[in-house]
Write an enzyme that holds these catalytic residues in place. Structure first.
Site, PDB file in Angstrom:
ATOM      1  N   ILE A  14      53.402  26.493  41.848  1.00  0.00           N
ATOM      2  CA  ILE A  14      54.266  25.293  41.837  1.00  0.00           C
ATOM      3  C   ILE A  14      54.774  24.971  40.433  1.00  0.00           C
ATOM      4  CG2 ILE A  14      52.482  23.498  41.520  1.00  0.00           C
ATOM      5  CD1 ILE A  14      53.916  21.964  43.842  1.00  0.00           C
ATOM      6  N   ASN A  27      42.771  13.965  41.043  1.00  0.00           N
ATOM      7  CA  ASN A  27      41.590  13.222  41.490  1.00  0.00           C
ATOM      8  C   ASN A  27      41.715  11.785  40.976  1.00  0.00           C
ATOM      9  OD1 ASN A  27      40.209  12.997  38.815  1.00  0.00           O
ATOM     10  ND2 ASN A  27      40.190  15.225  38.989  1.00  0.00           N
ATOM     11  N   GLY A  35      41.994  23.934  39.953  1.00  0.00           N
ATOM     12  CA  GLY A  35      43.049  24.181  40.950  1.00  0.00           C
ATOM     13  C   GLY A  35      44.450  23.923  40.436  1.00  0.00           C
ATOM     14  N   ASP A  37      45.828  21.124  39.806  1.00  0.00           N
ATOM     15  CA  ASP A  37      45.786  20.088  38.762  1.00  0.00           C
ATOM     16  C   ASP A  37      45.661  20.743  37.376  1.00  0.00           C
ATOM     17  OD1 ASP A  37      45.590  17.592  37.619  1.00  0.00           O
ATOM     18  OD2 ASP A  37      43.602  17.115  38.403  1.00  0.00           O
ATOM     19  N   SER A 124      44.628  18.816  49.151  1.00  0.00           N
ATOM     20  CA  SER A 124      43.256  18.764  49.712  1.00  0.00           C
ATOM     21  C   SER A 124      42.751  20.074  50.323  1.00  0.00           C
ATOM     22  CB  SER A 124      43.108  17.650  50.769  1.00  0.00           C
ATOM     23  OG  SER A 124      43.037  16.384  50.165  1.00  0.00           O
ATOM     24  N   THR A 125      43.581  21.132  50.340  1.00  0.00           N
ATOM     25  CA  THR A 125      43.132  22.348  51.042  1.00  0.00           C
ATOM     26  C   THR A 125      42.329  23.305  50.159  1.00  0.00           C
ATOM     27  OG1 THR A 125      45.149  23.604  50.570  1.00  0.00           O
ATOM     28  CG2 THR A 125      45.132  22.283  52.589  1.00  0.00           C
ATOM     29  N   TYR A 128      38.878  20.318  47.822  1.00  0.00           N
ATOM     30  CA  TYR A 128      38.551  19.215  48.737  1.00  0.00           C
ATOM     31  C   TYR A 128      38.346  19.641  50.197  1.00  0.00           C
ATOM     32  CZ  TYR A 128      39.202  15.635  45.084  1.00  0.00           C
ATOM     33  OH  TYR A 128      39.078  14.846  43.963  1.00  0.00           O
TER      34      TYR A 128
HETATM   35  N1  AR6 Z   1      50.575  26.322  42.668  1.00  0.00           N
HETATM   36  C1  AR6 Z   1      50.536  25.955  43.952  1.00  0.00           C
HETATM   37  N2  AR6 Z   1      49.388  25.754  44.638  1.00  0.00           N
HETATM   38  C2  AR6 Z   1      48.225  25.950  43.973  1.00  0.00           C
HETATM   39  C3  AR6 Z   1      48.167  26.339  42.617  1.00  0.00           C
HETATM   40  C4  AR6 Z   1      49.426  26.528  41.946  1.00  0.00           C
HETATM   41  N3  AR6 Z   1      49.497  26.883  40.666  1.00  0.00           N
HETATM   42  N4  AR6 Z   1      46.858  26.450  42.258  1.00  0.00           N
HETATM   43  C5  AR6 Z   1      46.116  26.161  43.340  1.00  0.00           C
HETATM   44  N5  AR6 Z   1      46.930  25.872  44.385  1.00  0.00           N
HETATM   45  P1  AR6 Z   1      43.206  22.220  44.799  1.00  0.00           P
HETATM   46  P2  AR6 Z   1      42.460  19.769  46.249  1.00  0.00           P
HETATM   47  C6  AR6 Z   1      46.625  25.485  45.784  1.00  0.00           C
HETATM   48  O1  AR6 Z   1      41.792  22.666  44.782  1.00  0.00           O
HETATM   49  O2  AR6 Z   1      41.848  20.557  47.333  1.00  0.00           O
HETATM   50  C7  AR6 Z   1      41.148  19.520  41.229  1.00  0.00           C
HETATM   51  O3  AR6 Z   1      40.039  19.804  40.427  1.00  0.00           O
HETATM   52  C8  AR6 Z   1      45.267  25.850  46.330  1.00  0.00           C
HETATM   53  O4  AR6 Z   1      45.247  27.199  46.773  1.00  0.00           O
HETATM   54  O5  AR6 Z   1      44.028  22.393  43.590  1.00  0.00           O
HETATM   55  O6  AR6 Z   1      43.387  18.617  46.615  1.00  0.00           O
HETATM   56  C9  AR6 Z   1      41.569  18.056  41.163  1.00  0.00           C
HETATM   57  O7  AR6 Z   1      41.367  17.533  39.860  1.00  0.00           O
HETATM   58  C10 AR6 Z   1      45.166  24.882  47.497  1.00  0.00           C
HETATM   59  O8  AR6 Z   1      45.825  25.378  48.653  1.00  0.00           O
HETATM   60  O9  AR6 Z   1      43.304  20.640  45.188  1.00  0.00           O
HETATM   61  C11 AR6 Z   1      40.655  17.419  42.169  1.00  0.00           C
HETATM   62  O10 AR6 Z   1      39.378  17.147  41.620  1.00  0.00           O
HETATM   63  C12 AR6 Z   1      45.942  23.661  47.021  1.00  0.00           C
HETATM   64  O11 AR6 Z   1      46.648  24.067  45.849  1.00  0.00           O
HETATM   65  C13 AR6 Z   1      40.519  18.475  43.246  1.00  0.00           C
HETATM   66  O12 AR6 Z   1      40.785  19.719  42.599  1.00  0.00           O
HETATM   67  C14 AR6 Z   1      45.066  22.483  46.663  1.00  0.00           C
HETATM   68  O13 AR6 Z   1      43.879  22.941  46.037  1.00  0.00           O
HETATM   69  C15 AR6 Z   1      41.543  18.292  44.328  1.00  0.00           C
HETATM   70  O14 AR6 Z   1      41.283  19.213  45.355  1.00  0.00           O
END
Ligand code: AR6
Length: 178
Positions: A14, A27, A35, A37, A124-125, A128
């Site tokens: 993204i 968060n 992730g 973030d 969240s996928t 979380y």
């Molecule tokens: N571009 C697009 N999607 C991505 C990227 C990227 N560069 N990197 C990961 N994803 P997550 P959550 C996808 O864990 O579940 C953080 O520590 C990933 O494959 O990033 O909402 C925050 O600070 C997944 O499908 O977010 C919070 O503490 C999606 O993004 C916590 O994680 C969301 O995965 C939030 O958890």
């Protein structure tokens, strides 16, 4: 016009997408994390965290389901919209409502800031642990509802990092479009 044509699904990172606003799966602390973030803060640089700290000073972080907006720093987007998805704990703690709120509140904030194009990760996928197929239904239905009631958004792009989310979103969008 078929509103589903306003929605696109992409496989990739993204931080590389050119839109008015990209959404961050943050968060409640707004101080960054892993992730998507972590990827957004790394690519966008210090200016994003500086803006987050101003928001923290003003309102003390961001509640689950809510959204806040900052600069996008070095990213191609104009803004980053930070929203906090629910942690999946089995579905009995309003996770569905809170996830839908993330999409709706992010879109509202985009419109309030004159953004016409917006990219979402699959909130969240990841860390979380929200089940992929359920999350895809919530994502598509929330966005479809919003764009059916507002002509201010031209394009919503779901950016998927992995095949599971990509095919889940594709499946739901196909069902809803027919
Ligand atoms: N571009 C697009 N999607 C991505 C990227 C990227 N560069 N990197 C990961 N994803 P997550 P959550 C996808 O864990 O579940 C953080 O520590 C990933 O494959 O990033 O909402 C925050 O600070 C997944 O499908 O977010 C919070 O503490 C999606 O993004 C916590 O994680 C969301 O995965 C939030 O958890």
């Amino acid at each position: 016009m078929n509103i589903s044509t306003k929605i696109e699904i992409l496989k990739g990172d993204i931080t590389k997408v050119t839109v008015d606003a990209i959404v961050n799966a943050a968060n409640t602390s707004l101080l960054g994390g892993g992730g998507v973030d972590g990827a957004i803060h790394r690519a966008g640089g210090q200016a994003i965290l500086d803006d987050c700290r101003k928001i923290i000073a003003r309102q003390g972080g961001c509640k689950t389901g809510q959204a806040v907006i900052t600069t996008a720093g070095k990213l191609k987007a104009k803004f980053v919209i930070h929203t906090v998805g629910p942690v999946w704990t089995g579905g009995q703690k309003d996770e569905k409502v809170k996830l839908a709120d993330c999409y709706k509140n992010s879109l509202k904030l985009a419109v309030d800031n004159n953004c016409k194009t917006i990219a979402f990760p699959c909130i969240s996928t990841g860390i979380y642990k929200y089940p992929t197929n359920d999350a895809a239904r919530v994502a598509v239905d929330s966005v479809l509802e919003f764009v059916s009631n507002s002509d201010k958004i031209d394009k919503v792009i779901f950016v998927c990092f992995d095949d599971d989310n990509f095919s889940a979103l594709g499946g739901v969008l196909h069902q809803r479009a027919v």
